[in-house]
Design a protein around this motif. Sequence first.
Motif, PDB file in Angstrom:
ATOM      1  N   GLY A  15       0.865  -1.179   0.000  1.00  0.00           N
ATOM      2  CA  GLY A  15       0.000   0.000   0.000  1.00  0.00           C
ATOM      3  C   GLY A  15       0.897   1.223   0.000  1.00  0.00           C
ATOM      4  O   GLY A  15       2.043   1.170  -0.499  1.00  0.00           O
ATOM      5  N   GLU A  67       2.846  -8.381  -2.236  1.00  0.00           N
ATOM      6  CA  GLU A  67       1.486  -7.815  -2.131  1.00  0.00           C
ATOM      7  C   GLU A  67       0.479  -8.864  -2.578  1.00  0.00           C
ATOM      8  O   GLU A  67       0.616  -9.451  -3.645  1.00  0.00           O
ATOM      9  CB  GLU A  67       1.380  -6.543  -2.989  1.00  0.00           C
ATOM     10  CG  GLU A  67      -0.024  -5.988  -3.143  1.00  0.00           C
ATOM     11  CD  GLU A  67      -0.727  -5.645  -1.829  1.00  0.00           C
ATOM     12  OE1 GLU A  67      -0.156  -4.880  -1.031  1.00  0.00           O
ATOM     13  OE2 GLU A  67      -1.841  -6.177  -1.599  1.00  0.00           O
ATOM     14  N   THR A 110      -1.643   1.006  -4.094  1.00  0.00           N
ATOM     15  CA  THR A 110      -2.935   1.604  -3.744  1.00  0.00           C
ATOM     16  C   THR A 110      -3.400   1.220  -2.334  1.00  0.00           C
ATOM     17  O   THR A 110      -3.994   2.044  -1.636  1.00  0.00           O
ATOM     18  CB  THR A 110      -4.010   1.203  -4.761  1.00  0.00           C
ATOM     19  OG1 THR A 110      -4.040  -0.212  -4.860  1.00  0.00           O
ATOM     20  CG2 THR A 110      -3.714   1.798  -6.129  1.00  0.00           C
ATOM     21  N   GLY A 111      -3.124  -0.022  -1.913  1.00  0.00           N
ATOM     22  CA  GLY A 111      -3.550  -0.451  -0.586  1.00  0.00           C
ATOM     23  C   GLY A 111      -5.047  -0.293  -0.400  1.00  0.00           C
ATOM     24  O   GLY A 111      -5.811  -0.179  -1.368  1.00  0.00           O
ATOM     25  N   LEU A 112      -5.454  -0.266   0.849  1.00  0.00           N
ATOM     26  CA  LEU A 112      -6.893  -0.176   1.133  1.00  0.00           C
ATOM     27  C   LEU A 112      -7.451   1.210   0.814  1.00  0.00           C
ATOM     28  O   LEU A 112      -8.509   1.355   0.200  1.00  0.00           O
ATOM     29  CB  LEU A 112      -7.106  -0.506   2.623  1.00  0.00           C
ATOM     30  CG  LEU A 112      -8.526  -0.388   3.134  1.00  0.00           C
ATOM     31  CD1 LEU A 112      -9.447  -1.350   2.402  1.00  0.00           C
ATOM     32  CD2 LEU A 112      -8.563  -0.656   4.630  1.00  0.00           C
ATOM     33  N   TYR A 124      -6.497   3.723  -1.161  1.00  0.00           N
ATOM     34  CA  TYR A 124      -6.450   4.365  -2.483  1.00  0.00           C
ATOM     35  C   TYR A 124      -6.820   3.411  -3.609  1.00  0.00           C
ATOM     36  O   TYR A 124      -6.540   3.686  -4.774  1.00  0.00           O
ATOM     37  CB  TYR A 124      -5.060   4.997  -2.685  1.00  0.00           C
ATOM     38  CG  TYR A 124      -4.680   5.813  -1.470  1.00  0.00           C
ATOM     39  CD1 TYR A 124      -5.501   6.861  -1.057  1.00  0.00           C
ATOM     40  CD2 TYR A 124      -3.573   5.505  -0.688  1.00  0.00           C
ATOM     41  CE1 TYR A 124      -5.225   7.575   0.097  1.00  0.00           C
ATOM     42  CE2 TYR A 124      -3.278   6.230   0.464  1.00  0.00           C
ATOM     43  CZ  TYR A 124      -4.115   7.255   0.849  1.00  0.00           C
ATOM     44  OH  TYR A 124      -3.849   7.969   1.997  1.00  0.00           O
ATOM     45  N   SER A 125      -7.434   2.274  -3.258  1.00  0.00           N
ATOM     46  CA  SER A 125      -7.842   1.331  -4.303  1.00  0.00           C
ATOM     47  C   SER A 125      -9.302   1.529  -4.681  1.00  0.00           C
ATOM     48  O   SER A 125      -9.809   0.847  -5.569  1.00  0.00           O
ATOM     49  CB  SER A 125      -7.604  -0.117  -3.849  1.00  0.00           C
ATOM     50  OG  SER A 125      -8.229  -0.329  -2.603  1.00  0.00           O
ATOM     51  N   GLY A 181      -3.840   7.057  -5.528  1.00  0.00           N
ATOM     52  CA  GLY A 181      -3.282   5.722  -5.759  1.00  0.00           C
ATOM     53  C   GLY A 181      -2.426   5.704  -7.019  1.00  0.00           C
ATOM     54  O   GLY A 181      -1.339   5.109  -7.047  1.00  0.00           O
ATOM     55  N   GLY A 230      -0.810  -2.648   6.993  1.00  0.00           N
ATOM     56  CA  GLY A 230      -1.947  -1.723   6.968  1.00  0.00           C
ATOM     57  C   GLY A 230      -3.075  -2.062   7.918  1.00  0.00           C
ATOM     58  O   GLY A 230      -2.853  -2.395   9.075  1.00  0.00           O
TER      59      GLY A 230
END
Length: 499
Positions: free
Chosen positions: A26, A50, A57-59, A61-62, A114, A178
């Motif tokens: 992320g 990942e 992007t992670g949580l 920015y996805s 992201g 995260g």
Amino acid sequence: MIVPSPSSKRSIAMASKRSVAIVGAGFTGSVLAAHLLRNAEGPTTIHLIERADTLGTGLAYSTANAAHLLNVRAYNMSAFPDDPRHFLRWLWSKDDGEAVPPSGHAFVSRARYGAYIQDVLREARAEAPAHVALNTVQGEAVDLAVDDGSAPGGRKGVRLRLGTGAKLDVDAVALCVGHFPPSPPPVPAPEVFASDRFIGDPWNAAAVSAIDPDAPVLILGTGLTMVDVVLSLDNQGHRGPIVALSRRGLLPTTHVETRPFKSFVHPQVMPRTVLDVLIALKADVRRAREEGYDWRAAFDALRPYHPLIWKHLPLDERERFLRHARPYWEVHRHRMAPEVAARIDALRANGRLAVRAGRLTDLALTPDGVEATVRARGGEDGTWTRTVGVIINATGTECDYGRIRHPLMQALLRRGLARPDPLRLGLDVTEEGALIGEDGAASDRLFALGPVSRAPFWEMTAVPELRSQCANAARTLAHARPEGIASTTNVLARPRVSR
Ligand SMILES: Cc1cc2nc3c(=O)[nH]c(=O)nc-3n(C[C@H](O)[C@H](O)[C@H](O)COP(=O)(O)OP(=O)(O)OC[C@H]3O[C@@H](n4cnc5c(N)ncnc54)[C@H](O)[C@@H]3O)c2cc1C
């Protein structure tokens, strides 16, 4: 390079003097990797692991939903602490209609952000010196063990195992894992939690998008996650009534433009109690108003000092803060972008969203949905019940690692390599991010960064803090070697917390 197939289960041996694995790509993992790519001095391989199919992007920015905006202004979202206008320059270089004024006072979409972090990583990789390699691995890390090299044929280092069965041997690991979804609310209703009437992960976009547009919806939680969910429902044309419930029914406040203000804090004279902090902050707010500033200017002026204040508060004072002040603090600190607040206000004004204060006491499945029983706060309305089609748990990320069921986290605890911090804010770590094991010793090869590492700082959630943490950690990890990282961290006794 992609990890070998499940059947092969062979180790990935990389011919390199140093190797670092970053678990999670992320914001934190990707920016850490970018720093290591830029700054590693000797031959280094960085394995960036990942589980999702996108990096960067992670949580947060996805989300593909353009209504999900950053809750921090663009001018404060650079990935690099030493280049504060980096994100603004990136935005201005894109001619895509999301106009950002020269001041950077704008809240752009999280999806846009992201894309920025993806570019940061891409660029760092393209410009990395020949002696640094980035190996991206799509997979989920599920186990981890430290080898002290004493067994015959043993190699000092860390062995990571992925869900595919593949193994990876490295000198050091940075856990950048995260956020974890909230645990179910404390009511005895396993049949509800197991049913499709209960959405336990509020970021599960597919589950939210499948909600019947006419269904009454109960959202547990009234913070920024609730706001995201309501915007998603509104965007998909939801017509049914939405009730958002929390103990105090507090909504996040709204951002306004502020001017710089000087805080009461003097680094030489730090407050030692929560009451002292709150009294001084209130005085600052009064002073700000008298001088023509908004209250937010006084609040924002304190932010750079949060870690220092936290560090000086004794453990029982930190606990007092969490028990009594936290909900009020959160709504003033984590604010909505003005355009988001305007939509929430409009939905409340036309009766489509109701925000209620109270405590959920019971949930029961009925033929039509779920009957929720709530004890209203203050007792004026007594107890009320409501039958809803869906319940969404948006009560906040789970930070108590004793409750998190992820196999990697459980392996860390089971092997004594990590322990939850005494206030259950995350994992117990040193200020440098070194994991503190069950025996109280700080690891010289296991690190945790990002929200999981907030215990020593309190504030380690948003980009302005995370970017500095990543830059500092990269300097430490750049020295990862088979013999570990020479660390200044000490052996810590576990502090006691009264409960
Ligand atoms: C919905 C939301 C909105 C936010 N908005 C803002 C904002 O506007 N501004 C701001 O400053 N901050 C915001 N934040 C705060 C946020 O914490 C940080 O900005 C930042 O995104 C945290 O990044 P991270 O990489 O630490 O965590 P995450 O974004 O959660 O990324 C962790 C990554 O690790 C991966 N992972 C986890 N475990 C494993 C494993 N075992 N193996 C392999 N991969 C794994 C996950 O798939 C994920 O991609 C927001 C947070 C949330 C939840």
